[in-house]
Design an enzyme around this catalytic site. Sequence first.
Site, PDB file in Angstrom:
ATOM      1  NE  ARG A 132      -2.468  -2.647   2.773  1.00  0.00           N
ATOM      2  CZ  ARG A 132      -2.748  -2.968   4.040  1.00  0.00           C
ATOM      3  NH1 ARG A 132      -3.409  -2.136   4.798  1.00  0.00           N
ATOM      4  NH2 ARG A 132      -2.333  -4.128   4.526  1.00  0.00           N
ATOM      5  CD  GLU A 169       2.952 -10.545  18.803  1.00  0.00           C
ATOM      6  OE1 GLU A 169       3.425  -9.480  18.405  1.00  0.00           O
ATOM      7  OE2 GLU A 169       2.764 -10.828  20.007  1.00  0.00           O
TER       8      GLU A 169
HETATM    9  O1  LIG Z   1       3.575  -1.736  11.660  1.00  0.00           O
HETATM   10  P1  LIG Z   1       3.475  -3.171  11.291  1.00  0.00           P
HETATM   11  O2  LIG Z   1       2.973  -4.042  12.437  1.00  0.00           O
HETATM   12  O3  LIG Z   1       4.750  -3.713  10.719  1.00  0.00           O
HETATM   13  O4  LIG Z   1       2.335  -3.330  10.204  1.00  0.00           O
HETATM   14  C1  LIG Z   1       2.153  -2.377   9.161  1.00  0.00           C
HETATM   15  C2  LIG Z   1       2.204  -3.044   7.824  1.00  0.00           C
HETATM   16  O5  LIG Z   1       1.099  -3.980   7.715  1.00  0.00           O
HETATM   17  C3  LIG Z   1       0.415  -3.724   6.495  1.00  0.00           C
HETATM   18  O6  LIG Z   1       0.995  -4.389   5.421  1.00  0.00           O
HETATM   19  P2  LIG Z   1       0.886  -5.973   5.258  1.00  0.00           P
HETATM   20  O7  LIG Z   1       2.016  -6.624   6.002  1.00  0.00           O
HETATM   21  O8  LIG Z   1      -0.503  -6.383   5.621  1.00  0.00           O
HETATM   22  O9  LIG Z   1       1.178  -6.198   3.711  1.00  0.00           O
HETATM   23  P3  LIG Z   1       0.351  -5.783   2.399  1.00  0.00           P
HETATM   24  O10 LIG Z   1       0.297  -4.268   2.352  1.00  0.00           O
HETATM   25  O11 LIG Z   1       1.173  -6.345   1.288  1.00  0.00           O
HETATM   26  O12 LIG Z   1      -1.025  -6.385   2.501  1.00  0.00           O
HETATM   27  C4  LIG Z   1       0.580  -2.236   6.289  1.00  0.00           C
HETATM   28  O13 LIG Z   1       0.341  -1.855   4.945  1.00  0.00           O
HETATM   29  C5  LIG Z   1       1.996  -1.996   6.727  1.00  0.00           C
HETATM   30  O14 LIG Z   1       2.928  -2.187   5.673  1.00  0.00           O
HETATM   31  N1  LIG Z   2      -5.656  -3.334  11.431  1.00  0.00           N
HETATM   32  C1  LIG Z   2      -4.985  -3.243  10.282  1.00  0.00           C
HETATM   33  N2  LIG Z   2      -5.606  -2.827   9.153  1.00  0.00           N
HETATM   34  C2  LIG Z   2      -4.928  -2.729   7.981  1.00  0.00           C
HETATM   35  N3  LIG Z   2      -3.644  -3.055   7.854  1.00  0.00           N
HETATM   36  C3  LIG Z   2      -2.976  -3.467   8.945  1.00  0.00           C
HETATM   37  N4  LIG Z   2      -1.680  -3.835   9.127  1.00  0.00           N
HETATM   38  C4  LIG Z   2      -1.528  -4.171  10.424  1.00  0.00           C
HETATM   39  N5  LIG Z   2      -2.685  -4.034  11.102  1.00  0.00           N
HETATM   40  C5  LIG Z   2      -3.606  -3.587  10.195  1.00  0.00           C
END
Ligand SMILES: O=P(O)(O)OC[C@H]1O[C@H](OP(=O)(O)OP(=O)(O)O)[C@H](O)[C@@H]1O
Ligand SMILES: Nc1ncnc2[nH]cnc12
Length: 243
Positions: A132, A169
């Site tokens: 994202r 985690e």
């Molecule tokens: O602060 P954190 O606990 O590290 O989490 C934040 C990350 O989680 C989500 O991505 P995700 O890992 O879901 O990947 P994606 O965007 O490819 O779905 C979000 O877009 C951040 O990159």
């Molecule tokens: N609650 C949440 N919604 C969307 N992206 C996330 N990445 C980690 N936690 C999330």
Amino acid sequence: MNSISLQYSHQPLRPKTVLNPNARRYFLSGNSVKSVLPTTTHAVVLKSSAAGRDHRRLSSSSVDMAASAVDDRIPHIASTIRVIPDFPKPGILFQDITTLLLDPKAFKDTIDLFVERYKDQKIDVVAGIEARGFIFGPPIALAIGAKFVPMRKPKKLPGEVISEEYSLEYGTDVMEMHVGAVQAGERALVVDDLIATGGTLCAAIRLLERVGVDVVECACVIELPELKGRDRLGEKPLFVLIN
Ligand SMILES: O=P(O)(O)OC[C@H]1O[C@H](OP(=O)(O)OP(=O)(O)O)[C@H](O)[C@@H]1O
Ligand SMILES: Nc1ncnc2[nH]cnc12
């Protein structure tokens, strides 16, 4: 367009449970579900009082945040972010920015808020985190005259890469960047949609700093403050629109 997408595009408001200060919220953290009571439920824009004085080093310390002002574009942006319970797992309250993208004013205001903050900060590199961060990073980079560098999940980049493992985690993940995409001494802004535990942003910072890049600040649309990702970033400034 099917009926589900039509309904969502017309009603992207956050469920009332998110706005209830006593409501327990659930977040995805790595592979786990965290359940917390929110401390902040309103939308704010954080403005650094130091930003206008010193373009070499932005600051969003707690002192600066005390001087924060609510920008009138923020409540509308916040209202377009859909919250989906039980995605991708039961108990998770997923912050879905795809509904923000359906609203051109909200999307433009989001980009503008970042551009206004960074346009005079001599940023060389906008590093966007998959997936994202690839939505918000490129328009910011274009507007401020910086290059865009994708920080990708493993085995996606075709050239030579440097990698950084980081902890979730449960278990670990890896982030990669092309060798040669950035140069030592360049000033970088790291962009993602959301900070939860902060593990992802920390990995991006480490990757850039390993090759001598100066990470000036991290910028996200959404912060989940209960997960204390900001603390994990230590001294590294974090700018968010909604927390
Ligand atoms: O602060 P954190 O606990 O590290 O989490 C934040 C990350 O989680 C989500 O991505 P995700 O890992 O879901 O990947 P994606 O965007 O490819 O779905 C979000 O877009 C951040 O990159
Ligand atoms: N609650 C949440 N919604 C969307 N992206 C996330 N990445 C980690 N936690 C999330």
